[in-house]
Scaffold this motif. Structure first.
Motif, PDB file in Angstrom:
ATOM      1  N   CYS A 126       0.915  -1.184   0.131  1.00  0.00           N
ATOM      2  CA  CYS A 126       0.159  -0.176   0.011  1.00  0.00           C
ATOM      3  C   CYS A 126       1.095   1.270   0.008  1.00  0.00           C
ATOM      4  O   CYS A 126       1.131   1.586   1.023  1.00  0.00           O
ATOM      5  N   PRO A 127       1.087   1.402  -1.102  1.00  0.00           N
ATOM      6  CA  PRO A 127       1.027   1.004  -2.558  1.00  0.00           C
ATOM      7  C   PRO A 127       1.924  -0.127  -2.648  1.00  0.00           C
ATOM      8  O   PRO A 127       3.025  -0.318  -2.054  1.00  0.00           O
ATOM      9  N   LYS A 174       6.806  -0.170  -7.460  1.00  0.00           N
ATOM     10  CA  LYS A 174       6.916  -0.510  -9.013  1.00  0.00           C
ATOM     11  C   LYS A 174       7.733  -1.370  -9.728  1.00  0.00           C
ATOM     12  O   LYS A 174       7.687  -1.963 -10.622  1.00  0.00           O
ATOM     13  N   LEU A 208      11.653   0.450   3.815  1.00  0.00           N
ATOM     14  CA  LEU A 208      11.708   1.691   3.945  1.00  0.00           C
ATOM     15  C   LEU A 208      11.665   2.631   5.119  1.00  0.00           C
ATOM     16  O   LEU A 208      12.398   3.552   5.524  1.00  0.00           O
ATOM     17  N   CYS A 209      10.568   2.377   6.032  1.00  0.00           N
ATOM     18  CA  CYS A 209      10.342   3.119   7.341  1.00  0.00           C
ATOM     19  C   CYS A 209      11.424   3.016   8.146  1.00  0.00           C
ATOM     20  O   CYS A 209      11.924   4.132   8.732  1.00  0.00           O
ATOM     21  N   ALA A 212      14.661   2.449   7.626  1.00  0.00           N
ATOM     22  CA  ALA A 212      15.600   3.429   6.973  1.00  0.00           C
ATOM     23  C   ALA A 212      15.294   4.909   7.251  1.00  0.00           C
ATOM     24  O   ALA A 212      16.379   5.511   7.180  1.00  0.00           O
ATOM     25  N   TYR A 213      14.244   5.324   7.474  1.00  0.00           N
ATOM     26  CA  TYR A 213      13.810   6.538   7.749  1.00  0.00           C
ATOM     27  C   TYR A 213      13.595   6.650   9.319  1.00  0.00           C
ATOM     28  O   TYR A 213      12.747   7.618   9.882  1.00  0.00           O
ATOM     29  N   ARG A 269      11.792   5.043  11.457  1.00  0.00           N
ATOM     30  CA  ARG A 269      10.570   4.820  12.002  1.00  0.00           C
ATOM     31  C   ARG A 269      10.283   3.421  11.948  1.00  0.00           C
ATOM     32  O   ARG A 269      10.898   2.914  11.252  1.00  0.00           O
ATOM     33  N   TYR A 294       5.049   0.173   9.391  1.00  0.00           N
ATOM     34  CA  TYR A 294       3.693   0.153   9.916  1.00  0.00           C
ATOM     35  C   TYR A 294       2.580  -0.973   9.236  1.00  0.00           C
ATOM     36  O   TYR A 294       1.579  -0.799   9.079  1.00  0.00           O
ATOM     37  N   CYS A 336       2.171  -1.816   5.897  1.00  0.00           N
ATOM     38  CA  CYS A 336       1.455  -1.556   4.564  1.00  0.00           C
ATOM     39  C   CYS A 336       1.565  -2.723   3.553  1.00  0.00           C
ATOM     40  O   CYS A 336       0.669  -2.950   2.785  1.00  0.00           O
ATOM     41  N   ALA A 389      -2.616  -0.617  15.527  1.00  0.00           N
ATOM     42  CA  ALA A 389      -1.495  -1.015  14.796  1.00  0.00           C
ATOM     43  C   ALA A 389      -1.821  -2.123  13.603  1.00  0.00           C
ATOM     44  O   ALA A 389      -1.523  -1.921  12.598  1.00  0.00           O
TER      45      ALA A 389
END
Lengths: 429, 258
Positions: B139-140, B143, B198-199, B201-202, B204, B207, B209, B238
Motif C-alpha cells: 500500500c502502494p 513499482k 523503507l520505514c 531506513a527513515y 521509524r 507500519y 502496509c 496498529a
C-alpha cells in the motif's frame, strides 16, 4: 424537435471512476450530470477513534496521486490544534516536498492525460509514436518531481517520512544537492513545456469564475495563507465552514461544495495563478507572458498552460530551497495533545484540500472533516459544460463527446478523492 | 505472420488509484512495456478500449458494491491471468475498517443523504469472489515488483517476490534494528518484504502496509510491543490499518479488543 444524448460511461484519463451525461434538445442543453460512481470509502468515519499521529498516513490513502497534499493538510490541522509552530528549516522542506508532488502530478496530467486531447490521440502511448521527444521529456520531468518525493518522502506514492511536527528523518545535504542538476534540466524542460502547450489549438471559451485559493504574504501558496477569492472572500482557514457548504446530490457519490453567499467556485491552477500571479518567481512569470497569458486566466482549456507555468515555478522554487538548505536541529518538533479543534488547508496540485479535526486530551480524533479539490470543482465543471455544449452543438457527436471529456479533464479531476466524483453521457433526445 | 502482442488490461475497484499509478510512475520502463504489450484497457491512461479476452488483467481495489461483486466475474472470465495489485485488492484495504463496524453508521457520518449511497457491509479482497492467479502486496505496491510481475507473466514464469519479513530487507540494507536497538515499535517481523524496508531506513517503525508475511508470529510481536509500553488499544490500531482484514492481522487485533 431532435433530441440527442452524449453519454460517456467511464471517463478515461482521470484518476477514479466517473461518468458524464449531457442531454440536448435542439440547440438547448437540458441536463448536465457529472456522476461519481467511485464507491464511497468512509475515511471521515473511520478516522474517529484513531490517534492524531495516524492521520497523515491514513488520509494519504484517499488519493494515490496527491498523497503529499493530504499529509500536509493533516499535519497542519494537528499542529493548529496543538498550537505548535514549525521551525523555518522544516517549513522549507515541506515546501520542497510539495514542489516534488506538483512537478510529478502536473507533468503526469499535462503530458500523459491532457495533451493527447489537444493533439487528437487516445492516449500518450499512441501520441509517443508521433511525438516521442515530447513524451520522453514529460516522463523525465515527472521523474524529476518524483525524485524529490522519493528522497524526502521515502517513496513517491504514500510517502512514509511525514509526521505531525515535521519529518522522521532529514536526508543529508549532499543528497538534496544531488537533485539540483536534474532540477535545472527540469526547469528548462518545464519552460519548453509551456512553449509546447501554448501552440495547442485552445478553444475560445471564457467564464467569470469565482476563483478560490490560498494567498500568502510573500510566497506562491503551498501550505499556508488566507483563503481568498476573486469576488472578495478573505478569511482565515478556520472560518472555511462558515462560508462553504457541501451538498449531496443524488447522481453522485461525491459531495458538491458551494459558497454559501454565492454558488459554485473554482479551485486549482487557474485560481491559484489568477489570485497569485504577483507571487510567481520572475522566470515563471516570464514563461507565462511568453505564452501569451495575462495575469488572470479565465479559459479552463488554458489550464494546461497554467499547469506548465506552475511546473516551472515548482522547479525554480525547489532549486531555491535546495540552494538555501539549512539542516534543522531536529527532524521534528514534539507536540502535546490537548482538547482542541484544528484546521488545515493546503494547495494540492488540483486545488485546496481542507481538513478539520476535533481531538480529545489524549489526541484521539473525535470527528474529522475533509474536503478534497474535486468535490469543490464538480459544480463548476458541470457549469462549463452547460455553456460549452450549446456553443458547439453543431459538432459531430463523436467529436463533441471527446471535447466534453477534454473539458472535464481541464480540471485534472481526481475522483478517488472526490468520493468524498463522475460517468459522461451526452444525450440528444 | 507477426506474433500477436499480449493484451494487458487494468481494472479498478474501490481504491485510491495509487497502485495503477505505479505503472505510470515507471518513467523509464513505461514506453518499453507499451512496446511489449498491447494496452487494451487502462482507463486511467487511455480512452481506447480493446475488447477481451485479455492475456493479463491487473486488478486494483476491493469489492464494496453489489455491482462490483458482479463485475469482477466478467473480468475473470475475460482474463487468462488475473493478478491483484495492492492492499485493497489483496486484503480489502483501509476501507475494510468498516468490516469491524456498522456501515450504516459510517454512511450517515460522511453523507448528508445516506439513502443515495449504495454500498456493501464489508470491503472484501478479490480472492473472496474469484480465483486469483497472483497477489502483489503493498500500500502502494512497489513499482519494480510490478515490472517483475509483468515480465514474469509475459515470459511464462512465476514472479520472484520474496515472502519473507521486512526484517530481512533491513539486514540486506544494513539498517540497525529500530526496535531492538532503538525501542521503537515496528511491525517489520510480521510484515511481508517488498518495500525495501523503507520505514526503518527513515528511523521509524514499519507500519505493515505490505500486510502479513507467510506464517507471521503476531502474538510474539504483540508481547514485544507491550514490553515497550504500547497499550492494548494502540495494538488494535496498529494491526487495523491498510491490511486490517487480512486474516492474521484481523485475528491479532481482535485478540486485543475488549
Amino acid at each position: 424537435m431532435k433530441s440527442r444524448t452524449i453519454k460517456v460511461d467511464y471517463l478515461a484519463r482521470v484518476e477514479g471512476e466517473c461518468a458524464l451525461l449531457v442531454k440536448m434538445k435542439g440547440q438547448q442543453v437540458t441536463d448536465v450530470k457529472l456522476k461519481v460512481f467511485e464507491p464511497p470509502r468512509f475515511f471521515e468515519a473511520f478516522l474517529r477513534g484513531r490517534r492524531f499521529n495516524e492521520a497523515p498516513d491514513i488520509t494519504a490513502r484517499i488519493c494515490g496521486i496527491c498523497p503529499v497534499a493530504y499529509q500536509m493538510s493533516a499535519c497542519h490541522a494537528m499542529e493548529d490544534a496543538f498550537g505548535v509552530k514549525i521551525p523555518d528549516p522544516i517549513r522549507a522542506l515541506r515546501r520542497l516536498l510539495y514542489c516534488g508532488e506538483w512537478i510529478e502530478s502536473h507533468a503526469l496530467h499535462v503530458y500523459l492525460l491532457h495533451a493527447p486531447d489537444f493533439l487528437g490521440y487516445e492516449d500518450a502511448i499512441r501520441m509517443a509514436k508521433d511525438h516521442p521527444l515530447e513524451v520522453q521529456r514529460g516522463l523525465r520531468l515527472k521523474k524529476a518531481g518524483n525524485a524529490i518525493v522519493n528522497l524526502l518522502g521515502g517513496r513517491e506514492i504514500h510517502p512514509i517520512n511525514v509526521r505531525v511536527g515535521g519529518f522522521y528523518k532529514i536526508p543529508k545535504q549532499a543528497e538534496f544537492s544531488a537533485l539540483a542538476e536534474e532540477l535545472k534540466w527540469a526547469r528548462d524542460a518545464a519552460i519548453e513545456t509551456v512553449r509546447w502547450v501554448a501552440t495547442f489549438p485552445i478553444p475560445d471559451f471564457k467564464r467569470d469564475y469565482e476563483f478560490v485559493a490560498l494567498r500568502h504574504p510573500d510566497e506562491y501558496p503551498f501550505n499556508e495563507g488566507r483563503l481568498v477569492s476573486s469576488k472578495g472572500l478573505d478569511i482565515p482557514v478556520r472560518e472555511y465552514e462558515q462560508h462553504f457548504v457541501e451538498e449531496h446530490v443524488a447522481h453522485s457519490n461525491a459531495l458538491q461544495s458551494v459558497l454559501k453567499e454565492r454558488d459554485a467556485y473554482l479551485v486549482g491552477p487557474l485560481a491559484r495563478y489568477s489570485l497569485n500571479f504577483d507571487r510567481l518567481s520572475p522566470v515563471a512569470q516570464e514563461a507565462a507572458r511568453s505564452a501569451g497569458l495575462d495575469s488572470v486566466c479565465q479559459n479552463p482549456f488554458q489550464s494546461i498552460i497554467v499547469r506548465s507555468v506552475e511546473t516551472v515555478y515548482a522547479c525554480d522554487e525547489a532549486l531555491r530551497i535546495i540552494g538555501d538548505f539549512k539542516m534543522p536541529d531536529k527532524a521534528w518538533v514534539d507536540v502535546e495533545p490537548r482538547v482542541s479543534t484544528g484546521y488545515g488547508c493546503t494547495e494540492a496540485p488540483r486545488g485546496i484540500i481542507y481538513h478539520r479535526y476535533r481531538l480529545d486530551d489524549r489526541g484521539v480524533i473525535l470527528d474529522a472533516k475533509i474536503v478534497p479539490p474535486t468535490s469543490q470543482n464538480q459544480k463548476t465543471i458541470e457549469g462549463d459544460l452547460w455553456q460549452y455544449v450549446p456553443a458547439n452543438i453543431e459538432m459531430q457527436k463523436d467529436r463533441l463527446q471527446w471535447r466534453c471529456e477534454a473539458a472535464v479533464r481541464n480540471y485534472d479531476p481526481c475522483i478517488s478523492c472526490a468520493t468524498h466524483f463522475l460517468k459522461l453521457q451526452i444525450e440528444r433526445e | 505472420m507477426a506474433k500477436r502482442k499480449p493484451k494487458l488490461a487494468v481494472w479498478k475497484f474501490s481504491s485510491c488509484d495509487g497502485c495503477q499509478l505505479s505503472l505510470l510512475d515507471c518513467e523509464d520502463e513505461l514506453l518499453a512495456v507499451a512496446e511489449a504489450v498491447e494496452i487494451a484497457n487502462f482507463p486511467e491512461a487511455s480512452r481506447a478500449v480493446v475488447k477481451g479476452p485479455y492475456d493479463l488483467s491487473l486488478v486494483e481495489g476491493s469489492i464494496t458494491t453489489a455491482h462490483d461483486a458482479e463485475r469482477i466475474h466478467g473480468i475473470r472470465r475475460a482474463s487468462k491471468f488475473l493478478v491483484t495489485i495492492g492492499a485493497c485488492a489483496t486484503a480489502g484495504g483501509i476501507q475494510a475498517l468498516r468490516n469491524f463496524k456498522d456501515v450504516k453508521e459510517f454512511t450517515s457520518i460522511v453523507y448528508a443523504r445516506p439513502d443515495y449511497i449504495e454500498t456493501l457491509k464489508k470491503s472484501t479482497p478479490i480472492t473472496d469472489h474469484v480465483f486469483v492467479d497472483f497477489e502483489l502486496r503493498g500500500c502502494p505496491i512497489n513499482k519494480y515488483q510490478l515490472v517483475e510481475v509483468l515480465s514474469a507473466y509475459l515470459n511464462g514464469r512465476k514472479p520472484n517476490t520474496p515472502p519473507h519479513a521486512v526484517c530481512i530487507e533491513c539486514k540486506q540494507r544494513g539498517t540497525v534494528c529500530v526496535m531492538v536497538a532503538g525501542g521503537t515499535p515496528c511491525m517489520g517481523p510480521v510484515t511481508q518484504a517488498g518495500c525495501g524496508a523503507l520505514c526503518p531506513a527513515y528511523a521509524r517503525g514499519c507500519y505493515g502496509c505490505f500486510g502479513p508475511k507467510e506464517t507471521p508470529n503476531t502474538p510474539a510481536l504483540s508481547e514485544w510491543w507491550s514490553g515497550l509500553g504500547v497499550s492494548e488499544r494502540d495494538l488494535v490500531r496498529a494491526y487495523r490499518s491498510f491490511n486490517a482484514y487480512a486474516e492474521p492481522f484481523r485475528r491479532e487485533s481482535e485478540s486485543h479488543e475488549k
